[in-house]
Write a protein that holds these residues in place. Structure first.
Motif, short mmCIF file in Angstrom:
data_model
loop_
_atom_site.label_atom_id
_atom_site.label_comp_id
_atom_site.label_asym_id
_atom_site.label_seq_id
_atom_site.Cartn_x
_atom_site.Cartn_y
_atom_site.Cartn_z
N LEU A 267 -37.46 39.86 -86.58
CA LEU A 267 -36.28 40.68 -86.82
C LEU A 267 -36.12 41.03 -88.29
O LEU A 267 -35.69 42.14 -88.63
N ALA A 268 -36.47 40.09 -89.18
CA ALA A 268 -36.38 40.38 -90.62
C ALA A 268 -37.36 41.48 -91.01
O ALA A 268 -37.02 42.40 -91.76
N ALA A 269 -38.60 41.40 -90.51
CA ALA A 269 -39.60 42.43 -90.80
C ALA A 269 -39.18 43.77 -90.21
O ALA A 269 -39.30 44.81 -90.86
N GLN A 270 -38.69 43.77 -88.99
CA GLN A 270 -38.22 45.01 -88.36
C GLN A 270 -37.13 45.66 -89.18
O GLN A 270 -37.16 46.87 -89.45
N ALA A 271 -36.13 44.85 -89.58
CA ALA A 271 -35.00 45.38 -90.33
C ALA A 271 -35.45 45.98 -91.66
O ALA A 271 -35.00 47.06 -92.05
N LEU A 272 -36.36 45.28 -92.36
CA LEU A 272 -36.81 45.78 -93.66
C LEU A 272 -37.59 47.08 -93.52
O LEU A 272 -37.34 48.04 -94.27
N ILE A 273 -38.52 47.14 -92.59
CA ILE A 273 -39.33 48.35 -92.44
C ILE A 273 -38.47 49.53 -91.98
O ILE A 273 -38.69 50.67 -92.39
N ASP A 274 -37.45 49.25 -91.16
CA ASP A 274 -36.51 50.32 -90.78
C ASP A 274 -35.80 50.86 -92.01
O ASP A 274 -35.58 52.07 -92.13
#
Length: 343
Positions: free
Chosen positions: A306-313
């Motif tokens: 979720l942290a990686a998803q949020a950052l790339i978004d």
């Protein structure tokens, strides 16, 4: 004499596909701008020639690194292994690499962070280190080119960033309640490091469980500790010196619990015969230790993903990422052999 085979170039791909190099470049960078037939021909040509896109050169031209930075408070802590694995998997699936940095310590940790972005080495930051001063992070946010940033695990209070964490206070309360349900009434707590938000939240949950059960919180049973095995060993010395020892202990994390248990065994105190112990995290060693450790299992893979998803978004400007979200995940109580009913 051996001959070194020349690596295939974009010109080789263009010749094989019978298109221009500009068309190949467009098919790679903006596939929606070329026809399905052309895209397929370029794809077939890449496979036939063995051409590999030079991502570094492409990044320089586009002024992006296609890389995210992950900053950890202690790279030696095995707790982060599953989180890093999940971050890398999610980033890779979206075409990004991952760079890992250890604690940003010193007088100006914000400067170290800025250096990564000034040199175009990374496009965004997942920060697992809650010790970084909020004012320095706010400078990064308000710079001419704001740094995309997501905070994970160690929440920074009042920060305006996307945050992914677990409910540490409730999880600590649940762990302590497990000991109370086993009949323990004299329960100690080995704290995390001073000044750490996780220390505060987990002690808060411990105190809440005692209060709900009508049990007193003895200050002398709040043992100084940390998140390393040596901290657990030091806490064991303080525990062994108590004139009236508790029958159960909730520790701030698994590594300190394992250090604590190792030191107790050396002093002839056995778990769970003499004392029941609950950890926090469920690191890989927890289930293999003797006795296997009862602990709160954090959803590490979900936190990393979720942290990686949020950052790339945020990096890619997804509309839903413009308003910071606070994602709080639940931990599970994993009961093993280090806890037992009070005799």
């Amino acid at each position: 004499m051996s001959l070194v085979k020349k690596a295939p170039t974009i010109q080789d791909v263009a010749r094989f596909a019978q298109v221009s190099t500009a068309t190949v470049s467009r098919a790679l960078s903006m596939p929606e701008r070329v026809s399905d037939d052309t895209r397929q021909r370029v794809s077939d040509a890449i496979e036939a020639t063995g051409y590999t896109l030079n991502q570094s050169a492409r990044s320089l031209r586009q002024k992006t690194a296609r890389t995210i930075l992950v900053a950890l408070p202690d790279i030696r802590n095995t707790f982060f292994a599953n989180i890093l694995d999940a971050v890398e998997r999610e980033a890779s699936a979206r075409g990004y690499g991952v760079l890992v940095a250890n604690r940003f310590s010193g007088d100006d940790p914000g400067r170290r962070i800025r250096e990564y972005f000034i040199s175009n080495r990374v496009d965004g930051l997942v920060l697992f280190d809650g010790s970084v001063d909020l004012e320095q992070l706010m400078i990064l946010r308000t710079a001419p080119s704001p740094v995309p940033l997501v905070v994970a695990c160690e929440e920074i209070p009042d920060s305006p960033f996307h945050t992914v964490k677990t409910d540490n206070a409730y999880a600590a309360e649940r762990a302590t309640r497990h000991l109370i349900e086993l009949g323990h009434r004299r329960i100690a707590h080995i704290r995390g490091p001073d000044g750490n938000v996780l220390t505060s939240e987990r002690q808060q949950g411990f105190a809440a469980a005692l209060a709900q059960a009508g049990l007193p919180l003895h200050p002398e049973w709040l043992l100084e500790g940390g998140f390393a095995m040596e901290d657990g060993r030091a806490a064991a010395a303080a525990f062994l010196a108590l004139p009236d020892r508790p029958t159960a202990v909730f520790t701030a994390n698994d590594e300190s619990a394992i250090g604590f248990l190792t030191a107790l065994r050396g002093a002839g105190v056995e778990c769970p015969r003499d004392v029941s112990v609950v950890g926090f995290d469920d690191i890989a060693l927890a289930q293999h230790y003797v006795p296997p450790l009862t602990t709160m299992r954090q959803p590490c893979a979900a936190v990393g993903r979720l942290a990686a998803q949020a950052l790339i978004d945020v990096i890619e400007g997804e509309p839903h990422s413009r308003v910071p979200r606070r994602m709080v995940l639940s931990s599970d109580l994993i009961i093993r052999a280090s806890t037992a009913p009070r005799h």
